[in-house]
Every structure is written in structure tokens, then in C-alpha cells.
Design a protein around this motif. Sequence first.
Motif, PDB file in Angstrom:
ATOM      1  N   MET A 127       0.997  -1.155  -0.024  1.00  0.00           N
ATOM      2  CA  MET A 127      -0.028   0.123   0.254  1.00  0.00           C
ATOM      3  C   MET A 127       0.805   1.137  -0.103  1.00  0.00           C
ATOM      4  N   VAL A 128       2.038   1.256   0.790  1.00  0.00           N
ATOM      5  CA  VAL A 128       3.012   2.467   0.915  1.00  0.00           C
ATOM      6  C   VAL A 128       4.098   1.786  -0.019  1.00  0.00           C
ATOM      7  N   LEU A 129       4.391   2.164  -1.143  1.00  0.00           N
ATOM      8  CA  LEU A 129       5.449   2.009  -1.922  1.00  0.00           C
ATOM      9  C   LEU A 129       6.799   1.929  -1.250  1.00  0.00           C
ATOM     10  N   GLY A 130       7.309   0.578  -1.441  1.00  0.00           N
ATOM     11  CA  GLY A 130       8.707   0.476  -0.752  1.00  0.00           C
ATOM     12  C   GLY A 130       8.743   0.420   0.812  1.00  0.00           C
ATOM     13  N   GLU A 131       7.824   0.117   1.364  1.00  0.00           N
ATOM     14  CA  GLU A 131       7.679  -0.151   3.069  1.00  0.00           C
ATOM     15  C   GLU A 131       8.404  -1.246   3.470  1.00  0.00           C
TER      16      GLU A 131
END
Length: 429
Positions: A108-112
Motif C-alpha cells: 500500500m505504501v510503496l517501498g515499505e
Amino acid sequence: MALLTLGINHRTAPVEIRERVAFTPERMAEAFSELRAASGASEAAILSTCNRTELYLAGDDDCAPTVLRWLAGFHELDVADLEDVLYVHRDSEAVRHMMRVAAGLDSMVLGEPQIFGQLKDAYSLAREHGATGSFLSRLFEQTFSVAKRVRTQTAIGENPVSVAYASVSMAHHIFADMSRNKALLIGAGKTIELVSRHLADAGVKDFLVANRTLERAQALAELHGGKGVVLSEIPDHLADVDIIISSTASPLPILGKGAVERALKKRKHRPFFMVDIAVPRDIEPEVGSLADVYLYTVDDLRQVIEENIRSREGAAREAENLISSGVQEFLDQLRALDAVSTLKVFRQRAELLRDVESEKALRALRNGVDPETVLRSLARGLTNKLLHQPSVQVRKAMAEGRTEVTECLRELYQLDALEADEPTTTEKL
């Protein structure tokens, strides 16, 4: 061996479905046992988080329909409830999907970064239950290697893209060593809870949490060995803190210019770092005009986050290239392993034929047959037996129009080179 991935995530399924398909720790042993029995898969792993549930299966057959029915039944759902939200990846695409998940490209959060640890936990759990073998183990290890490569060779995780993390990241611009600073967190909701975790990770050890209800303030503060107070006590502690981050639902400001001015005098103008995440604002805008106060609002953070998202999107393109290379490396490894297995069987067959012909030759020698005759018979028999089955298959392939078989034969035995080296008729004479 066939590889299959089935799952749902935040893009395909609403939270109501994701909640019902999540696997609880208490039922994991049961799930592994039933899943392998129902699917016939020799290896299995299960990833279950708040945003996704995925099943990784390795076996001889494509068992997607069976697994879908099992998944629905295990969670007491109708198959129809999952058909429209379920995705399925096979073989190389399943490999690519796992690597993208581990690198945070499917989050959902790119690169988390959290999903990397969650995937490692899923692998460890599968191993604990004896559900993995050499195939999935090799895949997980290659996946972790590629994900680490993405982290170290791209900027996918360098720039914060959440309000909570951005707040803490900006504090580093003011305080180099945050272990020496005390933080005041105003509010006790999810955002402030995330802020507290990021501050703790950044080295902050001294926490003060202020909230309308003392119980919630104390509960959050105790997670980090801090102290909880009510909102009215903030002025009494203001001079002792360095970092102030606020996020409440108050309709009116909680921290005013006068209180900050008095605290600055007591602090001998040591700087304050403040972030007001709330809308409406918790900190009076006039506070930002004071010397030695660095005040940021949610709009300031939003600009930083938007810039960082653009940066991550660029890094994501680099990451996709690394993942493509990682997928190819894994497939090459599998082909190499398959070659080793095939060569082993090939050698065993050749050695069996050798032993049979050698034993026949030894019996002939023991019976007094001329050694030269025995030797020629051995060579002729061994050659015929080694070449018989390949010759039959080549003729069959040619009859079926599969000319690539002869090309492969010419390459394996370098027949073109032999023909080039063979002397012409004139030279023989």
C-alpha cells in the motif's frame, strides 16, 4: 516442479474480506496440514498480514481450483466470495510476484520495509511446521537476496512517505543525536502511536505522552518507558522537552504562543522542534514566528511526502529491473539443477550398459576366447547399446518434423566440427 501463488490483498479485496481470510497463529498448524493434503502440493507457505493473505505452493500439478475451494471452506466462506478478489500467479510470474512483495513494490505504501520481515516470518513458520522443502527454500532465499539488493542499490526506502515517519525524519535535521532529546507526544491515536515507534527507532528514550484521558496516555507511554499526563499538564512539562508532535481531534488549539514563550525562557532558548499533524491545528500558527522554534504543519509534511513518493517511483523502476534479473537467476538455477539431475540419470544408464558389456567380455575371456575378438566385441556392443535408444528417438523426432532434436544432437557431440576436421577423399588417397 510447478509453482503456484494464490492470494488477496488491499488492491483486490476490501478489509471485510481480508479480515475473514486472515490466518490466526492458533490455526496455522491445522492450516498447513489441511492445505497440503487438499492440494497435493509437496511444499507450502502462508503469508498472512492485515493487507494480504497469500499461499505459496510447489508440486507436480496446477491445483488452483482445489486450493480456492479449500481456502473458502477453511474460513467458512462461499467460493463465490473469493473468486472475484483472488489472484493467481504461476511459475516465473509467481517468482516475480514474491520478489515484488518482498521489495515493497506491491505494498500500500510503496517501498515499505515491514513486509520483508513478515515474509521472513512466514518462511520460518512454514519451516517450523515442516511444510517447505528444497524448492521453496531456494525460492525464499533468492527472494530475500533480491529484496536486499533492491534496498541497497536503489533509494526505494530512503525517503519517508508516511506522515508519522516524515515527522521523525525531519527532526533529524534539527537534532543529530536524538538519544539525548525528550519527546512530548500530544494525543494517543494510531498516528501518534506510529510516531512513538519511529522516535524510539531513531534513538529517543525519554517520552512524555499527553492526552485527554490519562489512561490512554499512560498506556502508550509505558510502551517506551515514558510517562503519561493529561492535556492540562502540558505547560508544566513543556520546558523539559525538545521534540513536540501533536495529533488530536481537538477543535481548538492545545498549545499556544504564550506557553511556548515561557518555556523558551526557561530553556534559555534551546530550540524546539514541533510538528502539528492535526486538522484543525493543535498548535497556534503564531508559535512558528518565535525564534528557536521549528514548527511544521501537515501541509509541510505533505509536500515532503509527495516529493519522496516521486523519488520512490523512480527507484521502483530501478527495482523492477533488479527483480527481473533476480527472476532470471532463479530460473537459471532451476535449469542448472535439472541438468545435474538429468546428467546423473544419463551417467547411471551409461555405467549400467558398461557393466553389462564388461561382464560379458570377462566371461568370454574366462572361457578362452581370443582377447582381440573380445575387445572388438566389447567396443561394438557398448557402442551399439549407447547409440540405439538415441538413434530411435532421433528418427522418431525427424518423422514428426522436430528438426531441433538433430540440431541439439549436432551441438552435444560437436558433429559440425568433426565433419570440418574429416579429410576429403583426395586427402585420404
